[in-house]
Design a protein around this motif. Structure first.
Motif, PDB file in Angstrom:
ATOM      1  N   ARG A  20      -4.311  -3.462  -4.270  1.00 17.56           N
ATOM      2  CA  ARG A  20      -3.118  -2.458  -3.712  1.00 17.56           C
ATOM      3  C   ARG A  20      -2.690  -2.192  -4.590  1.00 17.56           C
ATOM      4  NH1 ARG A  20      -4.912  -7.521  -0.324  1.00 17.56           N
ATOM      5  NH2 ARG A  20      -4.582  -7.547   1.778  1.00 17.56           N
ATOM      6  N   MET A  21      -1.791  -1.691  -5.391  1.00 16.61           N
ATOM      7  CA  MET A  21      -0.967  -1.572  -6.494  1.00 16.61           C
ATOM      8  C   MET A  21      -2.298  -1.302  -7.951  1.00 16.61           C
ATOM      9  SD  MET A  21       2.476  -2.826  -5.571  1.00 16.61           S
ATOM     10  CE  MET A  21       2.337  -4.218  -5.982  1.00 16.61           C
ATOM     11  N   ASP A  45       3.352   1.756 -10.052  1.00 14.89           N
ATOM     12  CA  ASP A  45       2.806   2.071 -11.442  1.00 14.89           C
ATOM     13  C   ASP A  45       3.329   2.048 -12.224  1.00 14.89           C
ATOM     14  OD1 ASP A  45       5.025   3.704 -11.592  1.00 14.89           O
ATOM     15  OD2 ASP A  45       3.769   6.021 -11.842  1.00 14.89           O
ATOM     16  N   HIS A  67       1.256  -1.593  -0.282  1.00 18.02           N
ATOM     17  CA  HIS A  67       0.249   0.331  -0.004  1.00 18.02           C
ATOM     18  C   HIS A  67       0.526   1.472  -0.277  1.00 18.02           C
ATOM     19  CE1 HIS A  67      -4.135  -1.398   0.014  1.00 18.02           C
ATOM     20  NE2 HIS A  67      -3.910  -1.543   0.821  1.00 18.02           N
ATOM     21  N   ASP A 107       2.812   2.200  -3.525  1.00 20.55           N
ATOM     22  CA  ASP A 107       1.678   2.886  -4.590  1.00 20.55           C
ATOM     23  C   ASP A 107       2.709   2.756  -6.155  1.00 20.55           C
ATOM     24  OD1 ASP A 107      -0.321   4.282  -5.926  1.00 20.55           O
ATOM     25  OD2 ASP A 107       0.503   5.917  -5.530  1.00 20.55           O
TER      26      ASP A 107
END
Length: 331
Positions: free
Chosen positions: A153-154, A100, A95, A98
């Motif tokens: 979570r991602m 990407d 969490h 984060d």
């Protein structure tokens, strides 16, 4: 798939020293930003080990720790619940980052798990082909759930999964000891291993890397099973061993992706480690007759194996050395 399996970068293999998962995740994502992974921390104790962690992923196959080993149980015991709790804590640590970009999860593979997980009637599950098939199906479902939980979570991350199979070569060669230690289980036929691994890889739902740090990795079998990349200890590859070098060359010539394990997983920080790692990759590449321009399109760099036994100082240094090696190979 290229988003989830970047080449020409530094990455890791799996385990790290320590017990603080939040700190370890921050270190990995900071030191290996182009392809981080969710680290395993076996120092936390029973349930954080490779087999306990893999057994915690199984669906409808409860396990327990009994007589100094993991075995199938009627109901999950306290140690199995502890292993599940470790998995949840690890996922929750994601969490905070984060991510990407590409992120890799890890899991023990079905044959290494079957060689180390006992049946209630005695003996490893590897002894029973039907039990191995059930184990594979259960692991595939559990790993698919694990990937979904990580993705939740991602949401922006491009996930892949690393399947760890250190015991696969021994299972194929009939070198896995029985419970007594005086005999060996019957060898697993190559076609059975290929079928089980393909079943797992097909069902996970994200690109799969297969990691094996043994000297006799079945490269062709893993490619045929659907592995989208291989993670190997290149320090175990003798450049004068023509059959092994040729097998790896055929795989790479066909466009195969390789995570080259060339940075030692144990040691003391010293100058030159990154250069030595890059030189080892180049030596193999030149032995195969491939162009330097193609190398960073097919090869990433990592340690030879997990670093659970390393010092925290070496673990961080090895990640830095992996980055240096990847930079040298790109240049």
């Amino acid at each position: 798939m290229s988003d989830a399996l970047p080449m020409g970068v530094a990455t890791g293999v799996g385990s790290l020293p320590g017990t603080d998962v939040a700190e370890s995740v921050n270190v990995v994502f900071g030191e290996l930003p182009e392809w981080p992974h969710l680290p395993e921390l076996p120092d936390r104790g029973l349930g954080a080990d490779m087999i306990g962690r893999g057994a915690a992923l199984l669906v409808n196959l409860p396990v327990q720790w009994w007589a100094f080993r993991w075995e199938i149980a009627d109901l999950p015991g306290r140690d199995a619940r502890r292993a599940l709790d470790f998995l949840e804590r690890d996922l929750d640590a994601l969490h905070e980052v984060d991510a990407d970009g590409p992120v890799r999860l890890t899991s023990v593979g079905p044959f290494t798990l079957a060689a180390n997980l006992w049946r209630r009637t005695g003996g490893a599950m590897l002894a029973d082909p039907g039990a191995v098939a059930d184990l594979t199906a259960s692991l595939a479902e559990g790993l698919r759930n694990h990937v979904a939980a990580a993705q939740a979570r991602m949401p922006k991350a491009a996930l892949s999964v690393q399947i760890d199979e250190p015991s696969l070569p021994a299972a194929l060669a009939g070198r896995v000891n029985t419970e007594s230690g005086l005999d060996f289980y019957r060898r697993v036929p190559a076609e059975v291993a290929r079928e089980r691994l393909r079943e797992l890889i097909d069902q996970v739902g994200v690109p799969a890397v297969v990691h094996c740090c043994a000297p006799d990795v079945p490269v062709k079998l893993l490619e045929e099973a659907g592995a989208q990349a291989l993670s190997l200890d290149l320090t175990l590859v003798d450049l004068d061993d023509v059959p092994k070098v040729d097998a790896l060359g055929e795989y790479l010539d066909g466009g195969g992706r390789l995570i080259a394990g060339v940075v030692p997983s144990l040691g003391q920080p010293r100058p030159g480690v990154g250069k030595e790692a890059a030189d080892r990759v180049r030596a193999l590449w030149h032995r195969l007759g491939f162009s330097d321009e193609q190398l960073p399109r097919q090869v990433s760099v990592a340690t030879t194996c997990g670093m659970a036994g390393a010092s925290p100082e070496w673990a961080r240094f090895a990640m830095e050395a992996s980055r240096e090696a990847a930079d040298r190979l790109r240049g």
